[in-house]
Design a protein around this motif. Structure first.
Motif, mmCIF file in Angstrom:
data_model
loop_
_atom_site.group_PDB
_atom_site.id
_atom_site.type_symbol
_atom_site.label_atom_id
_atom_site.label_comp_id
_atom_site.label_asym_id
_atom_site.label_seq_id
_atom_site.Cartn_x
_atom_site.Cartn_y
_atom_site.Cartn_z
ATOM 1 N N VAL A 6 0.742 -1.084 -0.041
ATOM 2 C CA VAL A 6 -0.058 -0.028 0.067
ATOM 3 C C VAL A 6 1.055 1.263 0.201
ATOM 4 O O VAL A 6 1.719 1.480 0.669
ATOM 5 C CB VAL A 6 -0.965 0.210 1.096
ATOM 6 C CG1 VAL A 6 -1.677 1.299 1.338
ATOM 7 C CG2 VAL A 6 -1.648 -1.209 1.226
ATOM 8 N N LEU A 7 0.865 2.200 -0.883
ATOM 9 C CA LEU A 7 1.446 3.499 -0.931
ATOM 10 C C LEU A 7 0.303 4.618 -0.966
ATOM 11 O O LEU A 7 -0.483 4.555 -1.693
ATOM 12 C CB LEU A 7 2.287 3.406 -2.350
ATOM 13 C CG LEU A 7 3.274 2.248 -2.566
ATOM 14 C CD1 LEU A 7 3.906 2.250 -4.073
ATOM 15 C CD2 LEU A 7 4.284 2.225 -1.491
ATOM 16 N N PHE A 8 0.913 5.545 -0.165
ATOM 17 C CA PHE A 8 0.133 6.957 -0.490
ATOM 18 C C PHE A 8 1.314 7.787 -0.924
ATOM 19 O O PHE A 8 2.283 7.912 -0.519
ATOM 20 C CB PHE A 8 -0.116 7.377 0.978
ATOM 21 C CG PHE A 8 -1.176 6.746 1.705
ATOM 22 C CD1 PHE A 8 -1.735 5.698 1.316
ATOM 23 C CD2 PHE A 8 -1.493 6.838 2.980
ATOM 24 C CE1 PHE A 8 -2.654 4.747 2.021
ATOM 25 C CE2 PHE A 8 -2.285 6.522 3.640
ATOM 26 C CZ PHE A 8 -2.948 5.343 3.252
ATOM 27 N N VAL A 9 1.137 8.595 -2.180
ATOM 28 C CA VAL A 9 2.060 9.131 -3.112
ATOM 29 C C VAL A 9 1.333 10.723 -3.321
ATOM 30 O O VAL A 9 0.032 10.628 -3.664
ATOM 31 C CB VAL A 9 2.368 8.561 -4.026
ATOM 32 C CG1 VAL A 9 3.368 9.247 -4.909
ATOM 33 C CG2 VAL A 9 3.006 7.157 -4.042
ATOM 34 N N ASN A 10 1.932 11.668 -3.115
ATOM 35 C CA ASN A 10 1.461 12.926 -3.657
ATOM 36 C C ASN A 10 1.785 13.301 -4.912
ATOM 37 O O ASN A 10 2.271 12.545 -5.567
ATOM 38 C CB ASN A 10 2.164 14.168 -2.575
ATOM 39 C CG ASN A 10 3.614 14.468 -2.912
ATOM 40 O OD1 ASN A 10 4.022 13.796 -4.003
ATOM 41 N ND2 ASN A 10 4.044 15.182 -2.325
ATOM 42 N N LYS A 11 1.208 14.258 -5.529
ATOM 43 C CA LYS A 11 1.251 14.639 -7.098
ATOM 44 C C LYS A 11 2.444 14.987 -7.524
ATOM 45 O O LYS A 11 2.907 14.561 -8.839
ATOM 46 C CB LYS A 11 0.241 15.584 -7.614
ATOM 47 C CG LYS A 11 -1.339 15.442 -7.429
ATOM 48 C CD LYS A 11 -2.037 16.738 -7.871
ATOM 49 C CE LYS A 11 -1.867 17.890 -7.004
ATOM 50 N NZ LYS A 11 -2.813 18.937 -7.658
ATOM 51 N N GLN A 19 3.600 0.519 2.859
ATOM 52 C CA GLN A 19 3.555 -0.539 3.506
ATOM 53 C C GLN A 19 3.549 -1.848 2.776
ATOM 54 O O GLN A 19 2.868 -1.948 1.690
ATOM 55 C CB GLN A 19 2.237 -0.432 4.580
ATOM 56 C CG GLN A 19 1.982 -1.848 5.420
ATOM 57 C CD GLN A 19 2.717 -1.659 6.505
ATOM 58 O OE1 GLN A 19 2.918 -0.526 7.482
ATOM 59 N NE2 GLN A 19 3.142 -2.725 7.165
ATOM 60 N N TYR A 20 4.550 -2.713 3.055
ATOM 61 C CA TYR A 20 4.656 -4.063 2.174
ATOM 62 C C TYR A 20 4.423 -5.100 3.082
ATOM 63 O O TYR A 20 4.609 -5.170 4.289
ATOM 64 C CB TYR A 20 6.212 -3.863 1.880
ATOM 65 C CG TYR A 20 6.505 -2.821 0.807
ATOM 66 C CD1 TYR A 20 6.547 -3.289 -0.452
ATOM 67 C CD2 TYR A 20 6.963 -1.634 1.089
ATOM 68 C CE1 TYR A 20 6.753 -2.170 -1.443
ATOM 69 C CE2 TYR A 20 7.347 -0.562 0.282
ATOM 70 C CZ TYR A 20 7.170 -0.919 -0.891
ATOM 71 O OH TYR A 20 7.381 -0.051 -2.027
ATOM 72 N N TYR A 21 3.818 -5.896 2.322
ATOM 73 C CA TYR A 21 3.363 -7.381 3.081
ATOM 74 C C TYR A 21 4.223 -8.454 2.427
ATOM 75 O O TYR A 21 3.603 -9.736 2.745
ATOM 76 C CB TYR A 21 1.766 -7.368 2.895
ATOM 77 C CG TYR A 21 1.094 -6.432 3.524
ATOM 78 C CD1 TYR A 21 0.800 -6.396 4.859
ATOM 79 C CD2 TYR A 21 0.522 -5.308 2.636
ATOM 80 C CE1 TYR A 21 -0.005 -5.071 5.304
ATOM 81 C CE2 TYR A 21 -0.199 -4.229 3.336
ATOM 82 C CZ TYR A 21 -0.241 -4.251 4.751
ATOM 83 O OH TYR A 21 -1.026 -2.990 5.206
ATOM 84 N N VAL A 111 -1.898 6.737 11.168
ATOM 85 C CA VAL A 111 -2.029 6.499 9.757
ATOM 86 C C VAL A 111 -1.680 4.822 9.627
ATOM 87 O O VAL A 111 -2.503 4.008 9.301
ATOM 88 C CB VAL A 111 -1.478 7.109 8.566
ATOM 89 C CG1 VAL A 111 -1.645 6.547 7.418
ATOM 90 C CG2 VAL A 111 -2.012 8.567 8.562
ATOM 91 N N HIS A 112 -0.691 4.446 10.270
ATOM 92 C CA HIS A 112 -0.135 2.865 10.141
ATOM 93 C C HIS A 112 -0.982 2.270 10.869
ATOM 94 O O HIS A 112 -1.353 1.155 10.662
ATOM 95 C CB HIS A 112 1.187 3.046 10.510
ATOM 96 C CG HIS A 112 2.299 3.226 9.244
ATOM 97 N ND1 HIS A 112 2.536 2.383 8.374
ATOM 98 C CD2 HIS A 112 3.110 4.212 8.953
ATOM 99 C CE1 HIS A 112 3.420 3.130 7.354
ATOM 100 N NE2 HIS A 112 3.698 4.022 7.883
ATOM 101 N N PHE A 113 -1.456 2.576 12.014
ATOM 102 C CA PHE A 113 -2.304 2.124 13.286
ATOM 103 C C PHE A 113 -3.477 1.585 12.314
ATOM 104 O O PHE A 113 -4.148 0.521 12.236
ATOM 105 C CB PHE A 113 -2.641 2.675 14.452
ATOM 106 C CG PHE A 113 -3.162 2.278 15.301
ATOM 107 C CD1 PHE A 113 -2.740 1.052 16.233
ATOM 108 C CD2 PHE A 113 -4.761 2.266 15.520
ATOM 109 C CE1 PHE A 113 -3.411 0.633 17.019
ATOM 110 C CE2 PHE A 113 -5.452 1.649 16.446
ATOM 111 C CZ PHE A 113 -5.008 0.807 17.036
ATOM 112 N N MET A 114 -4.260 2.542 11.786
ATOM 113 C CA MET A 114 -5.426 2.402 11.057
ATOM 114 C C MET A 114 -5.301 1.461 9.805
ATOM 115 O O MET A 114 -6.119 0.588 9.612
ATOM 116 C CB MET A 114 -5.981 3.729 10.344
ATOM 117 C CG MET A 114 -6.251 4.785 11.303
ATOM 118 S SD MET A 114 -6.991 6.321 10.604
ATOM 119 C CE MET A 114 -6.950 7.569 11.743
ATOM 120 N N LEU A 115 -4.156 1.429 9.357
ATOM 121 C CA LEU A 115 -3.814 0.500 8.141
ATOM 122 C C LEU A 115 -3.693 -0.990 8.525
ATOM 123 O O LEU A 115 -4.124 -2.052 8.040
ATOM 124 C CB LEU A 115 -2.624 0.912 7.207
ATOM 125 C CG LEU A 115 -2.550 0.175 5.944
ATOM 126 C CD1 LEU A 115 -3.603 0.474 4.871
ATOM 127 C CD2 LEU A 115 -1.154 1.130 5.483
#
Length: 152
Positions: A6-11, A19-21, A111-115
């Motif tokens: 899962v990645l969050f990236v700006n413009k 986060q890698y699994y 954010v990591h906790f929610m994820l």
């Protein structure tokens, strides 16, 4: 469901959350992120939100100035992953008000906790919206306790 990352990236292409699994070295992660981010940011709004890259299917969605990218196996349901992304953003919206890039940068542990509450070992375990509200209350108590401990 098997989520690989899962990645969050700006413009601008800067990764805000990763986060890698599955195990990848730092060089492999850096190369993968660069390739996928360039590929997703270059697409227009009229193109679909699914991209195949290497042995992954990348499902992404843009909210304001942030792109939320989820890498899954090729046999996963893209629409279910889009729903997961939407639920994740809704959960963060409830917690932060109207979530923005700065909220994510300054509250990275939240954010990591929610994820981590929604995805465990690459499997989506939480999809019910009202439970996320209950978790937010528990999470608020948890963070409050940590802040109290830090102050003493």
């Amino acid at each position: 469901m098997t989520i690989r990352f899962v990645l969050f990236v700006n413009k601008q292409g800067q990764t805000r959350v990763a986060q890698y699994y599955e195990h990848l070295s730092l060089d492999e992660r850096r190369a993968l992120e660069g390739e996928i981010v360039r590929k997703c940011l270059a697409r227009t709004d009229q193109q679909c939100s699914f991209v195949e890259h290497r042995n992954y299917k990348v499902v992404y969605r843009r909210y304001a100035s942030l792109f939320f990218l989820v890498g899954v196996d090729n046999d996963e349901n893209e629409l279910a992953i889009l729903e997961f992304i939407h639920l994740l953003v809704e959960t963060m919206d409830r917690h932060f008000g109207n979530v923005c890039e700065l909220d994510i940068m300054f509250h990275l542990e939240k954010v990591h906790f929610m994820l981590e509450e929604m995805v465990m070992n690459g499997c989506i375990v939480e999809t019910y919206n009202s439970t996320s509200n209950d978790q937010r209350c528990i999470f608020g108590d948890f963070v409050g306790s940590i802040n109290d401990i830090r102050q003493t």
